[in-house]
Write an enzyme that holds these catalytic residues in place. Structure first.
Site, short mmCIF file in Angstrom:
data_model
loop_
_atom_site.label_atom_id
_atom_site.label_comp_id
_atom_site.label_asym_id
_atom_site.label_seq_id
_atom_site.Cartn_x
_atom_site.Cartn_y
_atom_site.Cartn_z
N CYS A 73 -5.93 -5.03 1.75
CA CYS A 73 -4.65 -5.62 2.12
C CYS A 73 -3.77 -4.55 2.76
O CYS A 73 -3.99 -3.35 2.56
CB CYS A 73 -3.95 -6.18 0.88
N HIS A 135 -5.17 -12.03 2.37
CA HIS A 135 -6.16 -11.83 1.31
C HIS A 135 -6.86 -13.12 0.92
O HIS A 135 -8.03 -13.11 0.52
CB HIS A 135 -5.49 -11.21 0.08
N HIS A 188 -13.70 -9.79 4.99
CA HIS A 188 -14.12 -8.60 5.72
C HIS A 188 -15.62 -8.61 5.95
O HIS A 188 -16.36 -9.35 5.31
CB HIS A 188 -13.73 -7.32 4.95
#
Length: 357
Positions: A73, A135, A188
């Site tokens: 983050c 997130h 990610h």
């Protein structure tokens, strides 16, 4: 996209890719981090000829932190993270716990006087790609514009790592879901610059070479044409890409996304192909999440040409697969798969395709 390269406190490179060209990236990494000292090794299995990475330092990598401590983050007051800026679009940085890295000391040799077991420093590069600062998002919930940006980032990093000393193959991938083994929930992926050609790629190149010698054509091109003509396992057939369940699928959920034109890697895709991939891929990811009416754990793996060999035999494609064989059951790689490399699928590829359609 605007590209800005900076350095983290321990010397690792971080690169911001911004939609807004006016964005300035000047934030400093305020953490007290020791300098990077990667010590990965690679050893070749004398019975298979395959290289194995040895990276014992990865045992101490970050493991399932709470959301408020997520290292991917953006940084916030009193909570510095791997990304010093307070927000970002897409960011890439060198992995803090790399399997392969530059600057590893040592020379090539053998293990314990065994000439049949070569060993060498595992010099390559490992990067983390954060697709969004949100997130609680996912790749499948990104906009087509952001996915298109990620494709450009993959292309940028593929080209850069192809020029990195010691790198023989670049692998872009995403692991999603705890069932897959994900330890960081922030959306990610990763990019590996391997110091050797991977076993799977070596096998595909060998098969492609044999097929071309016998038929005069590329095996992936012929598979793609046959799948499109049949339509039995096709999920999406767009202008530049086709997504289908392979006829010999190994996994209970498995999809290949293949460009209609033979290209060696992501960097070789045209703007039109990149645009079309964004919408095609989001279509596929939506089907995966609707399969069991919940986020599907998956691995998305780009198959790209090696740097120095077999580029004329390679055909870029994306492989997606999941370990879930039903909404609440996992596909375990048990005796046959793990011991002998012989896969047993509990569903036919035609059944998988029908469910995803």
């Amino acid at each position: 996209m605007k590209r800005t390269a900076r350095r983290l406190a321990d010397g690792r490179e971080i690169i911001y890719f911004d939609d807004d060209g006016a964005q300035e990236r000047t934030a400093e990494d305020t953490r007290e981090l020791p300098p990077q000292a990667p010590a990965s090794e690679m050893r070749r299995d004398p019975l298979t000829g395959e290289w194995v990475g040895i990276a014992a330092h990865r045992q101490s990598r970050t493991y399932k932190p709470p959301a408020e401590m997520c290292p991917l983050c953006p940084s916030a007051p009193g909570r510095p993270s791997e990304i010093p800026e307070p927000d970002y679009d897409i960011v890439v940085f060198e992995n803090q716990f790399p399997s392969f890295a530059q600057g590893i000391p040592g020379e090539a040799g053998v293990v314990d006087g065994m000439p049949m077991v070569p060993a060498a420093p595992a010099r390559g590069r490992c990067e983390v790609v954060c697709f969004t600062s949100d997130h609680h998002s996912s790749f499948g919930s990104l906009s087509a514009k952001r996915v298109r940006g990620v494709v450009d980032v993959w292309a940028d990093r593929t080209a850069a790592l192809n020029e990195t000393p010691g790198v023989e193959q670049v692998f872009c991938f995403e692991n999603r879901g705890e069932e897959i083994g994900v330890t960081l929930h922030h959306p990610h992926g990763q990019i590996y610059g391997y110091p050797f050609v991977t076993p799977k790629t070596a096998t595909m190149l060998r098969v492609a070479e044999q097929y071309r010698a016998e038929h005069g054509t590329h095996v992936m091109g012929d598979v793609l044409a046959a799948e499109r003509a049949s339509g039995e396992r096709v999920l999406v057939d767009s202008e530049h890409w086709t997504a289908f369940v392979p006829a010999a699928a190994r996994w209970p959920v498995e999809v290949q996304v293949v460009p209609h034109r033979q290209v060696p890697d992501i960097a070789a895709l045209t703007d039109a192909e990149r645009d079309d991939f964004a919408t095609t891929y989001l279509d596929v990811l939506g089907r995966l999440d609707r399969l069991y009416d919940k986020p599907l754990p998956y691995i998305a793996a780009w198959h790209q040409a090696p740097v120095n060999t077999g580029r004329d035999l390679s055909w870029l494609h994306l492989e997606l697969f999941s370990v879930l064989r039903s909404a609440d059951k996992l596909k375990y790689l048990a005796g046959s798969e793990s011991g002998m490399g012989v896969w047993i699928n509990d569903a036919t590829p035609e059944q998988i395709a029908a469910r995803l359609r």
